[in-house]
Each structure stands twice: as C-alpha cells, then as structure tokens.
Design an enzyme around this catalytic site. Sequence first.
Site, PDB file in Angstrom:
ATOM      1  N   LYS A 199      54.595  88.037 -10.740  1.00 51.55           N
ATOM      2  CA  LYS A 199      53.136  88.177 -10.877  1.00 51.55           C
ATOM      3  C   LYS A 199      52.497  87.730  -9.562  1.00 51.55           C
ATOM      4  O   LYS A 199      52.399  86.559  -9.266  1.00 51.55           O
ATOM      5  CB  LYS A 199      52.641  87.280 -12.030  1.00 51.55           C
ATOM      6  CG  LYS A 199      51.379  87.741 -12.708  1.00 51.55           C
ATOM      7  CD  LYS A 199      50.120  87.714 -11.853  1.00 51.55           C
ATOM      8  CE  LYS A 199      49.414  86.400 -11.822  1.00 51.55           C
ATOM      9  NZ  LYS A 199      48.238  86.427 -10.896  1.00 51.55           N
ATOM     10  N   GLU A 273      56.323  74.629  -7.087  1.00 52.26           N
ATOM     11  CA  GLU A 273      55.987  74.344  -5.683  1.00 52.26           C
ATOM     12  C   GLU A 273      54.470  74.257  -5.638  1.00 52.26           C
ATOM     13  O   GLU A 273      53.795  75.288  -5.786  1.00 52.26           O
ATOM     14  CB  GLU A 273      56.449  75.475  -4.764  1.00 52.26           C
ATOM     15  CG  GLU A 273      57.926  75.780  -4.812  1.00 52.26           C
ATOM     16  CD  GLU A 273      58.745  74.901  -3.887  1.00 52.26           C
ATOM     17  OE1 GLU A 273      58.190  73.962  -3.300  1.00 52.26           O
ATOM     18  OE2 GLU A 273      59.953  75.166  -3.780  1.00 52.26           O
TER      19      GLU A 273
HETATM   20  P1  NAP Z   1      46.664  78.955  -8.230  1.00 56.90           P
HETATM   21  O1  NAP Z   1      45.263  79.144  -8.618  1.00 56.90           O
HETATM   22  O2  NAP Z   1      47.439  77.876  -8.876  1.00 56.90           O
HETATM   23  O3  NAP Z   1      47.372  80.367  -8.464  1.00 56.90           O
HETATM   24  C1  NAP Z   1      48.743  80.595  -8.228  1.00 56.90           C
HETATM   25  C2  NAP Z   1      49.205  81.740  -9.097  1.00 56.90           C
HETATM   26  O4  NAP Z   1      49.139  81.360 -10.471  1.00 56.90           O
HETATM   27  C3  NAP Z   1      48.348  82.995  -8.976  1.00 56.90           C
HETATM   28  O5  NAP Z   1      49.161  84.128  -9.116  1.00 56.90           O
HETATM   29  C4  NAP Z   1      47.414  82.828 -10.155  1.00 56.90           C
HETATM   30  O6  NAP Z   1      46.788  84.016 -10.562  1.00 56.90           O
HETATM   31  C5  NAP Z   1      48.341  82.282 -11.205  1.00 56.90           C
HETATM   32  N1  NAP Z   1      47.698  81.561 -12.302  1.00 56.90           N
HETATM   33  C6  NAP Z   1      46.426  81.088 -12.384  1.00 56.90           C
HETATM   34  N2  NAP Z   1      46.231  80.472 -13.566  1.00 56.90           N
HETATM   35  C7  NAP Z   1      47.398  80.555 -14.251  1.00 56.90           C
HETATM   36  C8  NAP Z   1      47.847  80.090 -15.527  1.00 56.90           C
HETATM   37  N3  NAP Z   1      47.055  79.406 -16.340  1.00 56.90           N
HETATM   38  N4  NAP Z   1      49.126  80.353 -15.901  1.00 56.90           N
HETATM   39  C9  NAP Z   1      49.959  81.017 -15.075  1.00 56.90           C
HETATM   40  N5  NAP Z   1      49.595  81.483 -13.870  1.00 56.90           N
HETATM   41  C10 NAP Z   1      48.337  81.251 -13.446  1.00 56.90           C
HETATM   42  O7  NAP Z   1      46.846  78.699  -6.699  1.00 56.90           O
HETATM   43  P2  NAP Z   1      46.162  79.513  -5.534  1.00 56.90           P
HETATM   44  O8  NAP Z   1      44.769  79.049  -5.439  1.00 56.90           O
HETATM   45  O9  NAP Z   1      46.457  80.954  -5.678  1.00 56.90           O
HETATM   46  O10 NAP Z   1      47.022  79.001  -4.288  1.00 56.90           O
HETATM   47  C11 NAP Z   1      46.712  77.866  -3.595  1.00 56.90           C
HETATM   48  C12 NAP Z   1      47.549  76.686  -4.018  1.00 56.90           C
HETATM   49  O11 NAP Z   1      48.938  76.984  -3.925  1.00 56.90           O
HETATM   50  C13 NAP Z   1      47.353  75.480  -3.135  1.00 56.90           C
HETATM   51  O12 NAP Z   1      47.164  74.334  -3.916  1.00 56.90           O
HETATM   52  C14 NAP Z   1      48.646  75.378  -2.341  1.00 56.90           C
HETATM   53  O13 NAP Z   1      48.950  74.102  -1.894  1.00 56.90           O
HETATM   54  C15 NAP Z   1      49.625  75.915  -3.284  1.00 56.90           C
HETATM   55  N6  NAP Z   1      50.797  76.450  -2.606  1.00 56.90           N
HETATM   56  C16 NAP Z   1      51.948  75.729  -2.647  1.00 56.90           C
HETATM   57  C17 NAP Z   1      53.083  76.174  -1.998  1.00 56.90           C
HETATM   58  C18 NAP Z   1      54.368  75.397  -2.048  1.00 56.90           C
HETATM   59  O14 NAP Z   1      55.390  75.945  -1.686  1.00 56.90           O
HETATM   60  N7  NAP Z   1      54.359  74.167  -2.490  1.00 56.90           N
HETATM   61  C19 NAP Z   1      53.055  77.373  -1.295  1.00 56.90           C
HETATM   62  C20 NAP Z   1      51.861  78.101  -1.261  1.00 56.90           C
HETATM   63  C21 NAP Z   1      50.734  77.614  -1.935  1.00 56.90           C
HETATM   64  P3  NAP Z   1      45.388  84.391  -9.852  1.00 56.90           P
HETATM   65  O15 NAP Z   1      45.709  84.718  -8.457  1.00 56.90           O
HETATM   66  O16 NAP Z   1      44.889  85.544 -10.544  1.00 56.90           O
HETATM   67  O17 NAP Z   1      44.506  83.191 -10.000  1.00 56.90           O
END
Ligand code: NAP
Length: 494
Positions: A199, A273
């Site tokens: 996804k 992650e």
């Molecule tokens: P996010 O809001 O957590 O979204 C990540 C993914 O999860 C997206 O595909 C999102 O869909 C989906 N999602 C949202 N709500 C969900 C739910 N309730 N159940 C299952 N999936 C759900 O994060 P983001 O804002 O896209 O990315 C930024 C964050 O990612 C930052 O905090 C960053 O530090 C972290 N990150 C961590 C790593 C690592 O390797 N540790 C790498 C990259 C990024 P939608 O896009 O439609 O919201």
Amino acid sequence: MTPTAAPSAAHTVTPALESDWAYSPAPETVKVAIADRYSHFINGKFVAPRKSGYFSTVNPASEVPLAEIAQGEAADVDAAVKAAAAAQPKWASLKPSERAKFMFRIARRIQDRARELAVLETMDGGKPIKESRDVDVPLAAAHFFYHAGWADKLGYAFPGRTPRPVGVCGQIIPWNFPLLMAAWKLAPALACGNTCVLKPAETTPLTALRLAEILQEVELPPGVVNIVTGDGRTGAALVNHPGVHKIAFTGSTEVGKKIAGAVAGTDKRLTLELGGKSPNIIFEDASIDQAVECIISGIYFNQGHVCCAGSRLFVQESILDEVTTKLRMRLASLRVGDPLDKNTDLGAINSRPQLEKIEHYLRIGREEGATLHAANASPLPAKGYWCRPAFFTGVQPSHTVAREEIFGPVLAVLSFRTPEEAITRANNTPYGLAAGVWTDKGSKIFDIARQLKAGVVWLNTYNRFDPSSPFGGFKESGFGREGGRQGLKAYLCT
Ligand code: NAP
Ligand code: MG
C-alpha cells in the site's frame, strides 16, 4: 561608545550569496507519460476499484493534479490478499535461483527505466531530480540486486536452520522515498519466498504503479506482488485482514502505535520503521568544513523529509560560533525551487498539510525563544508548497523544536561542553533511529558510538545507505531491521 543594539526579533534572514554569476536553468528534458487514471494491481492485472472510486495525486511543485488513483476499500484489499495467498505456495516452491532470476530482471528493468522513474518520483513527490536520479532509483535497483543474491543462500544466512517463508506480507509505506521504500519492502520478502500486498502513500503512488508495469514486463507470476492504492483506511484494511501473516510498516510513530494495537493478540508478525529526532554531534577536533557540508545534507536532503534526518545538531561550545557562521553561509547558497531543475538543492514540500506542520514548528520555535536563521534565496514559485531551509540557535533541550519530529528542512542547534553531556543530551529523546559523530579521534568515535541509543550511528559522515547494511530503530523509532542478513529475519520462520 555606542552600545550595540540587540537583534530586535528572534529571526535572522540570511541574504542570498552575492555573486557575479548565477546558475542557468537546467530543466530535466525527459518527458514521462502519465495516464489519466490508475487502477489497483491485483493478480498481475490492473483492476478498477470495487466501490469507492478515485482520488487525485498532485504535483506538489505546481499543485497540478497528475492522475486519478484508485481508492482501495476492504473488498479490494481482500482480492489482493487472496491473490497473494493463492500465488504464495507456487512462488515459495520455485527453485530459489529461479526466484532470483525474476528479481535480477526487476533490478535491471529499474535501471533501464531509471530516468523515467526518477522524473516521475520528482513530479509526484516534490524531491529534487538530482536526488531521485542519484539516490532513490539506483538504491531501489540495488535492493533488488542484493536480495536476488540471497534467494538461493538463505540456508547460509541461518546455519543449522531450515528457513521457511512467512506467507502473505502486508506492506505499508510513506511518501518520502516512495520507490525506494517499495524496494526495501518487496525485495527481501520475495527473496524469502513470500508474496506481497503493498500500500503506497496516497500522495506518491505513481512510481509503485510504474513498478507494477515492470513486474508485468518481467512476467513475474500473477499474485506474487499486488499493489492496492488508497489512504489510511486502505492501510488499516490491510492491517486487519485475517489472511495477512506479516505487516511491515514504515511511517509515523503515531500510526505505528495504532498498527501495533491492531496486531496485538493476533498471530501476525510485525516490524515498524517509525519517526526520529536524530542527533549529530560535532566535537571541536572534527574537520569542521567536512562536518558542516554533511550536516547540511543530513538535514536539508529531500527537504528534511527523511526519518533519520540529523535534525538535532550538538556542537561543542568552543566551536559553536564557527559552526553557526559556516552553517549560515552554506544555507545562503542552497537553491530552493523547481525540483525538475538539475541544480535544485531543495524541492517542494510533499503536501500542504506537511507544509503547514513545518510552519507550525517554525512559529512555535520562535515563540519559545529560539532564534530562527532562514535562507532568503531567490524568489519561490507562486504555486506549490515551499519552505526555505532554516535552523534555530539558542535552543534549549526542553524546546518543542528540539523534542518533536518536524520532518522538514529545519535544524535545531544545541551546544555541549563534555562528551558525557553530549551523550546524555543526544539520548534524551523517545526516538532512536540514527546518530552522527564528528571527531578525528578514533577512540572517541567508538566510545561515543557505543553509548548512543540509535539503530545506525554514522561516523564522520551521514545518511549513507547500502542494502547490505541493516537499518532500523530503538524505542519509539520502531523495531525490526531492513537490509542485510538481519533484514531477512523478518520474512522467514527460522
Ligand atoms: P504516516 O501518516 O504514518 O503514513 C504512512 C503510511 O501509512 C501511508 O501509506 C499511510 O497512508 C498509511 N496509513 C495512515 N493511517 C493508517 C492506518 N491507520 N493504518 C494503516 N496504515 C495507515 O506517515 P507519513 O506521514 O506518510 O510519513 C512520515 C513519517 O514516516 C515520519 O514520521 C517519518 O519519520 C516516518 N518514516 C520512517 C522511516 C523509517 O525507516 N523509520 C522511513 C520513512 C519515513 P496515507 O498516505 O494515505 O496517509
Ligand atoms: Mg503526489
């Protein structure tokens, strides 16, 4: 003597570097065809969503919609999981070297179509073309090459065991490295004989869908990889599907906690992650110019949309002025603007909500008493989501900008006197994803690295990635590793 007036506001603006020459525009010339509408990729075919319809993915540098994307519902996720379940036994029983051949083909096709993928990544996500071209796409290919190599050597990775695949893997990825994160998830899973439902993030689905075309080109057996697009609800449907054996999630700590809650009490495996607030520690004996250069890229790379960005800089007090002056000078030379221009250093912020989040932190940092230094370079385009690179000085460890993940081009500069103080301050965070240490003393490097609570510690460098090197977090940055032999573990029953 006239008393020197204190700066009137906690905000200094660094003018653009005066010079008698400037870069000419260097626009990317490769044009990429984008369809009006994209469907899910299920069982080897593009299929229309069962119910909800479509949403737009937008170019954040122009606010122009690029394509309509299918909104995945529980029924779409169900079809994808069933296709993955049906394909899994056959995929797992293929001769491992045959699985490897498919993966080598995928890697080579990513290389063949590299420029197209880079342009698409930049258009959909806003990152500079020089990063998508030189970092994201080559590393995505490298992950498939590397894991293809493991497919027939899993017995050597875990001697004395008989590793078996986990089954159907649900994989949810964020928007900051869309193709690369897809490769991080798919490559180890496939090498180990699993099948996948991926996804992508709702703002950056296009390169994953282009990867689906590559999977068709290499004739990957139908159902081995399925891609369901949509928003958080689609991700939640995947997490909750009873036919999924493992969830691999990269994203925010907030959503990661929800997923951990949903998976608790089931027999699903989970790796997370999550976010970070990584420290970069610079000692007075470091090579300061080299450190400043890496610190700049460590925080402003990909507009700071990097989970392991070195967003807290700890500088030894004796060199604080020198480092701050150099940071300010370097900031003034960074070019913000059209991500498709090959000279651009910082492209567009991925979405309006993300820009608003960054602006909120810029405001709060000033209100809490820190001094903001922002580059005031050439004018920004009228449309799109833009943020100039910035850093705060006069930051206290209790300040919000020193504690919370901003996920934008904003650095918090703090100081320390002794190595002990640097370690205590660096570890004073709920996160533990990465850290950087800058010193020319080898013994100090190892002593400090040992005491830092971070999954990755870079020494006299920052943001270096390789598929053979495991990546992952401590504490609220998540658990499990991706990459290397350790990364295979999550996709195998050993
Ligand atoms: P996010 O809001 O957590 O979204 C990540 C993914 O999860 C997206 O595909 C999102 O869909 C989906 N999602 C949202 N709500 C969900 C739910 N309730 N159940 C299952 N999936 C759900 O994060 P983001 O804002 O896209 O990315 C930024 C964050 O990612 C930052 O905090 C960053 O530090 C972290 N990150 C961590 C790593 C690592 O390797 N540790 C790498 C990259 C990024 P939608 O896009 O439609 O919201
Ligand atoms: Mg987009």
